[in-house]
Write an enzyme that holds these catalytic residues in place. Structure first.
Site, PDB file in Angstrom:
ATOM      1  N   HIS A 166     -10.954  93.057  26.889  1.00 51.73           N
ATOM      2  CA  HIS A 166     -10.930  92.184  28.059  1.00 51.73           C
ATOM      3  C   HIS A 166     -12.317  92.181  28.680  1.00 51.73           C
ATOM      4  CE1 HIS A 166      -8.812  89.818  31.004  1.00 51.73           C
ATOM      5  NE2 HIS A 166      -9.327  90.524  31.980  1.00 51.73           N
ATOM      6  N   ASP A 213     -11.871  86.904  47.005  1.00 52.28           N
ATOM      7  CA  ASP A 213     -11.365  88.182  46.480  1.00 52.28           C
ATOM      8  C   ASP A 213     -12.269  89.329  46.934  1.00 52.28           C
ATOM      9  OD1 ASP A 213     -10.120  90.205  45.124  1.00 52.28           O
ATOM     10  OD2 ASP A 213     -10.633  89.503  43.108  1.00 52.28           O
ATOM     11  N   GLU A 221     -12.571  81.200  41.935  1.00 50.63           N
ATOM     12  CA  GLU A 221     -12.445  82.452  42.682  1.00 50.63           C
ATOM     13  C   GLU A 221     -13.814  83.104  42.830  1.00 50.63           C
ATOM     14  OE1 GLU A 221      -9.310  84.894  41.115  1.00 50.63           O
ATOM     15  OE2 GLU A 221     -10.131  86.723  41.998  1.00 50.63           O
ATOM     16  N   LYS A 225     -12.563  84.379  33.051  1.00 44.56           N
ATOM     17  CA  LYS A 225     -13.670  85.089  33.679  1.00 44.56           C
ATOM     18  C   LYS A 225     -14.973  84.389  33.301  1.00 44.56           C
ATOM     19  CE  LYS A 225     -11.711  88.651  35.764  1.00 44.56           C
ATOM     20  NZ  LYS A 225     -11.849  88.869  37.210  1.00 44.56           N
ATOM     21  N   ASP A 252     -12.846  82.741  37.567  1.00 46.42           N
ATOM     22  CA  ASP A 252     -13.250  83.804  38.497  1.00 46.42           C
ATOM     23  C   ASP A 252     -14.677  84.215  38.144  1.00 46.42           C
ATOM     24  OD1 ASP A 252     -13.510  85.924  40.217  1.00 46.42           O
ATOM     25  OD2 ASP A 252     -11.824  87.092  39.407  1.00 46.42           O
ATOM     26  N   LYS A 263      -6.404  82.053  33.802  1.00 45.53           N
ATOM     27  CA  LYS A 263      -7.617  82.370  34.569  1.00 45.53           C
ATOM     28  C   LYS A 263      -8.688  82.838  33.592  1.00 45.53           C
ATOM     29  CE  LYS A 263      -9.011  86.016  37.743  1.00 45.53           C
ATOM     30  NZ  LYS A 263      -8.652  86.708  38.987  1.00 45.53           N
ATOM     31  N   GLU A 322      -1.274  87.047  39.589  1.00 46.95           N
ATOM     32  CA  GLU A 322      -1.843  87.338  38.268  1.00 46.95           C
ATOM     33  C   GLU A 322      -1.421  88.751  37.871  1.00 46.95           C
ATOM     34  OE1 GLU A 322      -6.139  87.193  38.624  1.00 46.95           O
ATOM     35  OE2 GLU A 322      -6.114  88.792  40.103  1.00 46.95           O
ATOM     36  N   LYS A 342      -4.388  92.344  47.246  1.00 46.00           N
ATOM     37  CA  LYS A 342      -4.142  93.391  46.254  1.00 46.00           C
ATOM     38  C   LYS A 342      -3.994  94.709  46.989  1.00 46.00           C
ATOM     39  CE  LYS A 342      -7.544  91.309  43.101  1.00 46.00           C
ATOM     40  NZ  LYS A 342      -8.862  91.485  42.438  1.00 46.00           N
TER      41      LYS A 342
HETATM   42 MN    MN Z   1     -11.124  88.384  41.274  1.00 48.95          MN
END
Ligand code: MN
Length: 374
Positions: free
Chosen positions: A22, A249, A224, A169, A198, A167, A327, A273
């Site tokens: 990831h 975020d 994001e 990155k 993001d 989503k 998510e 979060k």
């Molecule tokens: Mn984020």
């Protein structure tokens, strides 16, 4: 009234292998590590929690190794003899002993709520507002890879009806190249699927102002944290200039941040979060500020295992303002975790467990195999 007394707090670092690497803007992970917290009470109740950061200390400065040391040396001794149902009092006490370090504190608060829920025979959502919804939509994260494997992975998810929102990155490549890469992916997947990006604060405002309209034209429907956490005014100007929503975020960790962001309209959606805010109590205050400002919340992830994911899930299922989905895909990215029974994902939703506490049972056998030797 439930009264409990903390007798011991133990920690262990656990390494969980991922199904595929990831990629974030600054690092690629092939496993996710977390600190398992086990809080035991004199009454024989055990509460569990998980301290997790997204792959390493790049996001918030904490790492699993620093978290374990901080808990073992400074926080755990101060919790012995305390009542874990006194959440706000213990949060206050922890803040006097250790500044910052919300990811460490969140794991303890989760363990406290798990113990409280088990002792009371109630799922955690009953302790934080009651059941408002029993499931939440889950966006799947596709990392920062080349278009071909990303589109293939998304196609499988779409065909299986597992996820219809993705989503991506950004921030690994040169910005112009990165936008071309995302454009290719968006062309293949939209409008069948919702595709969002993001940046993790990777761009400055000038680059963001130049390139985000191109992503909008390509069909991206949410962006994001395009600019660094500190650049709240930049986030505000970007949100005003774009038609698609901007999600805050990294800029949003405390209720004070939430107030500032809301006053400056720096973010159309707030990513809530538990780990980045130090627990349920602070995350709920952030959600309350968002609600007062008319800003929808999204259930974000730090890539938790079933334990941390369940914590976030109880929160979002008890919080009316989390209308922008979630998510909470963490456990799906791992080949195994410590839960005896997996959390229930179906039809693109994650369903909240109704057993007391977190509703997640620890598998001691798996823990023995996956914990990092000390
Ligand atoms: Mn984020």
């Amino acid at each position: 009234m439930t009264r409990l007394t903390i007798e011991s707090v133990e920690t262990a670092i656990v390494d969980l292998p991922l199904r595929r690497p990831h990629q974030f803007s600054v690092l690629t992970i092939d496993h996710q590590s977390f600190v398992l917290v086990r809080l035991r009470t004199k009454e024989g109740i055990e509460g569990i929690g998980e301290a997790v950061v997204p792959g390493g200390p790049w996001w918030g400065g904490e790492a699993v190794e620093s978290i374990k040391t901080l808990i073992d040396t400074y926080i755990a001794p101060a919790l012995i003899g305390e009542d874990p149902t006194r959440v706000e009092w213990i949060a206050h006490k922890m803040n006097r002993i250790v500044a910052g370090n919300p990811f460490a504190k969140a794991s303890l608060e989760t363990a406290m709520y798990d113990a409280w829920g088990k002792a009371a025979g109630q799922p955690i959502y009953e302790l934080v507002g009651g059941l408002y919804r029993d499931s939440i939509p889950v966006t799947w994260a596709l990392g920062a890879d080349d278009p071909k494997p990303i589109v293939e992975e998304a196609e499988v998810k779409l065909d299986d009806g597992l996820h219809s929102s993705f989503k991506l990155k950004m921030g690994v490549l040169d910005p112009d190249e990165d936008v071309s890469r995302i454009g290719e992916i968006a062309k293949a997947l939209t409008p069948r699927a919702s595709v969002r990006v993001d940046l993790n604060g990777a761009w400055d405002e000038l680059i963001a102002t130049r390139l985000l309209p191109r992503l909008e034209e390509a069909g991206i429907d949410l962006v994001e944290q395009p600019v660094p956490a500190w650049n709240v005014d930049g986030l505000s100007r970007i949100a005003a200039a774009l038609r698609i929503p901007v999600m805050a975020d990294e800029s949003l960790r405390t209720p004070n941040d939430a107030l500032t962001l809301a006053q400056r309209r720096a973010g159309d959606i707030f990513a809530v979060k538990i780990p980045k805010s130090g627990g349920f109590s602070v995350a709920r205050k952030i959600a309350a500020v968002a609600e007062a400002a008319g800003i929808p919340c999204h259930g974000g992830t730090t890539i938790e295992s079933s334990i941390g994911t369940a914590a976030n899930l109880h929160l979002v299922c008890a919080t009316p303002g989390v209308t922008a989905g979630s998510e909470l895909f963490g456990p799906l990215l791992m080949t195994e975790d410590l839960a005896a029974e997996p959390l229930t994902y179906n039809d693109g939703h994650l369903h909240v467990p109704h057993a007391p506490g977190l509703g997640v049972q620890l598998d001691e056998h798996k823990l023995g195999r996956l914990r990092r030797p000390e």
